[in-house]
Design a protein around this motif. Sequence first.
Motif, short mmCIF file in Angstrom:
data_model
loop_
_atom_site.label_atom_id
_atom_site.label_comp_id
_atom_site.label_asym_id
_atom_site.label_seq_id
_atom_site.Cartn_x
_atom_site.Cartn_y
_atom_site.Cartn_z
N LEU A 65 0.75 -1.31 -0.19
CA LEU A 65 0.13 0.17 -0.02
C LEU A 65 0.99 1.30 -0.06
O LEU A 65 0.48 2.33 -0.76
CB LEU A 65 -0.96 0.03 1.29
CG LEU A 65 -1.91 -1.00 1.28
CD1 LEU A 65 -2.83 -0.89 2.65
CD2 LEU A 65 -2.94 -0.96 0.26
N LEU B 62 -6.76 -0.84 2.81
CA LEU B 62 -7.19 -2.27 2.56
C LEU B 62 -8.46 -2.53 3.45
O LEU B 62 -8.42 -2.09 4.70
CB LEU B 62 -6.20 -3.19 2.95
CG LEU B 62 -6.55 -4.88 2.87
CD1 LEU B 62 -6.80 -5.22 1.19
CD2 LEU B 62 -5.45 -5.85 3.13
N LEU C 128 -8.96 -3.48 -2.26
CA LEU C 128 -7.76 -2.63 -1.95
C LEU C 128 -8.54 -1.22 -2.63
O LEU C 128 -9.15 -1.44 -3.69
CB LEU C 128 -6.72 -2.98 -2.96
CG LEU C 128 -5.73 -1.97 -3.34
CD1 LEU C 128 -5.09 -1.58 -2.10
CD2 LEU C 128 -4.91 -2.72 -4.35
N ALA D 193 -2.87 -5.83 -5.56
CA ALA D 193 -3.85 -6.67 -5.15
C ALA D 193 -2.93 -8.07 -5.27
O ALA D 193 -3.11 -8.67 -4.36
CB ALA D 193 -5.06 -6.73 -5.67
#
Length: 259
Positions: A92, A105, A218, A244
């Motif tokens: 992320l 997330l 996501l 992802a």
Amino acid sequence: MAEQPDYYVKSAEKTLAVLLAFDAGHQSLTVTQVAEAISVSRAAARRFLLTLVDLGYLEADGNAYRQTPRVLDIGASYLSGLTLPQVARPHLQSLAVELSETTALCVLDEQDILYVERISNPRLHSMNVSIGNRLPAWATSMGRVLVAELPEAAREEFLANAQLRNYTSKTVASIGQLRAELDLVRAQGWSLVAQELDEGLRGLAVPVYRGAQLLGALNVSVQPGRIGSTSITEEMLPLMRRTAKNIADDFGGRTAARN
């Protein structure tokens, strides 16, 4: 084929073969498909499937079957020292830097989404959301991705319990409209929600699958005037899908297991 040792339990082998028959390309399987995949009769396949339903590892979806989150218990001892947020965080962070946007997330918890990890972009309009916060799933891109991926019965149950309200002038207006939106999201594999929950926020979300199991959604949050909707999907979706997949692989996904 070498003769099996006396202790060998063939039914144990077949039970595991049933679970392994489900993957990203075969998330839902019929009795016939399972019978062909593990080389048994339809009657035998049906007995294996129904037993796994009773044990909670599979669920029926019409004439087909899907895995449930309980399949993760099989590898729980191996993965117990590694949580999904810990795995997701560096991915992320990389995506947030690459896109200069906030990434997150989320997982589905009844009617809400729950933030399990979030990397903020300081310049983005803030909704004051942090890890552990909840938002109504029906009004968010993450929630719509997660609900759209539910089996039909669970999806209809969610819609029956959804309590819509007008957060902005752009908020979805009816259950019928929401159902149509979920059908679209399920077909295309992503969701874009523009200023339905907050006037200053758009969100794009994709599912995160570990094998056949949906781990979460996501999300990337985008300021309304920064980039057009077409550009969002063209520029961001490939990067989000890559992220992802990387999260799922690092968390023990099927692709990682094969390499």
